[in-house]
Write an enzyme that holds these catalytic residues in place. Structure first.
Site: not given
Ligand code: ARG
Length: 458
Positions: A155, A276, A282, A284, A289
């Site tokens: 979970h 970014s 940043k 990333n 993704e």
């Protein structure tokens, strides 16, 4: 150039030509088309259906076409309907009348069925290699991290301590099943449809066994109608790719979480992350993704093509030309995702201290504290309740179980002794889990040996 037209009195509408044409995408299997034609012609000559002279004109002609396409000397002529017409027309230009005998005892229906099989088979082999590289990247990281403790989650809540080796080992198992799926598909589809003709075989004395062996198939397919309209193997392959992508997507999701500011379990290499345009701080996880995002395309190809096939009566129908574009897109997508993910994984560094510190928090050793009581004769249900109270005390004090003084333990249950600290240390918690498949180092080592054997066997 068109391969038909004898019974037509009008030119085809130009929109129809454009709509009907598959050359913009089936050109990608020109090598397989030519390989199939060479085998077909070799068989025709062996059977005396065409002369040796014709064969000796056709084969070098086909080989020169392959070479010229490869080098760019022969551009694809957009007026051809498909790769089959393009190659045949070009062959006739190059070798004259002999070229007109190439299509004896063959239809484009069994020809395209063959080409797609040859192409899919090559792609299975390529994808298997890419998955092998991924597995070969995971395994050494596992070997190095048999004692790298981290929290295991259910979970997305800290549950019990595991190791990085164990966590990555779950993915090793997933990707090894993916490889086995590909091997299974290859076995099932490795039969040669050539000789099925348009749908009902041909009247020529073809030697289908021979053609099949020239093309490294186990043998010929056994029903000509099925041969020209079977696309199951593409559906199976798409489904296998969808499963690979699902696995990669889950792994990506973990990387995204592990890379987040809150977790900081991993550092992505600069070469595999992006910045970014506005926020200078940043870094990333775009690759992870994108892999997660592209999974949708591959699922789309699977459901799209299942839908295309579901209403098609026997045998060949033009709908089947729709087996190509989304399949090719799924192949490109899946292969590049495996490659990129492998590159990202191999350059990632793991913050072992953060992982261990995280495993220490969150009461991942609570089950072990209960097991400690059980060993001392307390029934498990009572032990569960006692440890629950301990957790509450710790939470009030803002500490972990191993920081709780013995007096507090004893206040809740006199059974606790000084050895509780040893019993709930991360090291003990992991080491005691030694059945096969569990994170204990001895179990892990045995599993890694098996996994190495698997990797060497594929
Ligand atoms: N481009 C076609 C396809 O991909 C080749 C087979 C054409 N056959 C036919 N009877 N029109 O399916």
């Amino acid at each position: 150039m068109k391969l038909w037209g004898g019974r037509f009195t009008k030119e085809t509408d130009s929109y129809v030509n454009a709509f009907n044409s598959s050359l913009p995408f089936d050109r990608r299997f020109y090598k397989q088309d030519i390989r199939g034609s060479i085998a077909h012609v070799t068989m025709l000559a062996k059977q005396g259906i065409i002369s040796e002279d014709d064969k000796n004109a056709i084969i070098p002609g086909l080989e020169s076409i392959a070479k010229d396409i490869e080098s760019g000397a022969l551009p694809f002529d957009e007026t051809s309907e498909d790769i089959h017409s393009f190659v045949e027309a070009n062959l006739i230009e190059r070798v004259g009348d002999a070229g007109k005998r190439l299509h004896t005892g063959r239809s484009r229906n069994d020809q395209v069925a063959l080409d797609m099989r040859l192409y899919a088979r090559d792609q299975i082999d390529e994808m298997k290699e890419l998955l092998k590289e991924l597995l070969a990247t995971i395994l050494p990281i596992m070997e190095e991290n048999i004692e790298t403790f981290m929290p295991g989650f259910t979970h997305l809540q800290k549950a019990q301590p595991v190791t990085l080796a164990h966590h990555l080992g779950a993915y090793f198992e997933m990707f090894s099943r993916d490889v086995q799926r590909l091997i299974g598909i290859r076995k099932r589809m490795n039969y040669c449809p050539l000789g099925a003709g348009a749908l009902a075989g041909t009247t020529y004395p073809l030697d289908r066994e021979y053609t099949a062996s020239l093309l490294d198939f186990y043998g010929p397919t056994l029903n000509s109608m099925d041969s020209v309209s079977d696309r199951d193997y593409i559906i199976e392959f798409l489904s296998a790719m969808a499963t690979v992508m699902m696995h990669l997507s889950r792994f990506s999701e973990e990387f995204i979480i592990w890379n987040s500011n809150e977790y900081r379990f991993i550092n992505l290499d600069d070469a595999f992350s992006t910045g970014s345009s506005i926020m200078p701080q940043k870094k990333n996880p775009d690759i992870a993704e994108l892999v997660r995002g592209k999974t949708g395309r591959v699922y789309g190809a699977l459901t799209g093509f299942l839908t295309t096939m579901k209403g098609i009566p026997l045998a060949y129908n033009k709908d089947m030309q729709e087996d190509k574009e989304m399949f090719f897109d799924a192949l490109d997508t899946t292969k590049s995702c495996i490659k990129l993910f492998t590159g990202m994984l191999s350059t990632t560094t793991f913050n072992k201290e953060n992982m261990a510190a995280s495993a220490k928090k969150g009461f991942t050793n609570a089950t072990d504290a209960a097991d400690y009581l059980v060993l001392k004769g307390v029934p498990f249900r009572d032990a569960h309740g006692i440890v629950g109270q301990l957790v509450l005390t710790c939470e009030e004090k803002g500490i972990s179980l191993d920081e709780l003084p013995l007096a507090d333990y004893k206040a809740i249950s006199p059974v606790f002794e000084d050895d509780i600290y040893e019993a709930i240390s991360l090291k003990t918690c992991v080491e005691k889990r030694m059945t096969i498949g569990a994170p204990g180092p001895e179990a892990m080592k045995a599993v890694i040996t098996k996994e190495k054997e698997f990797l060497n066997s594929i």
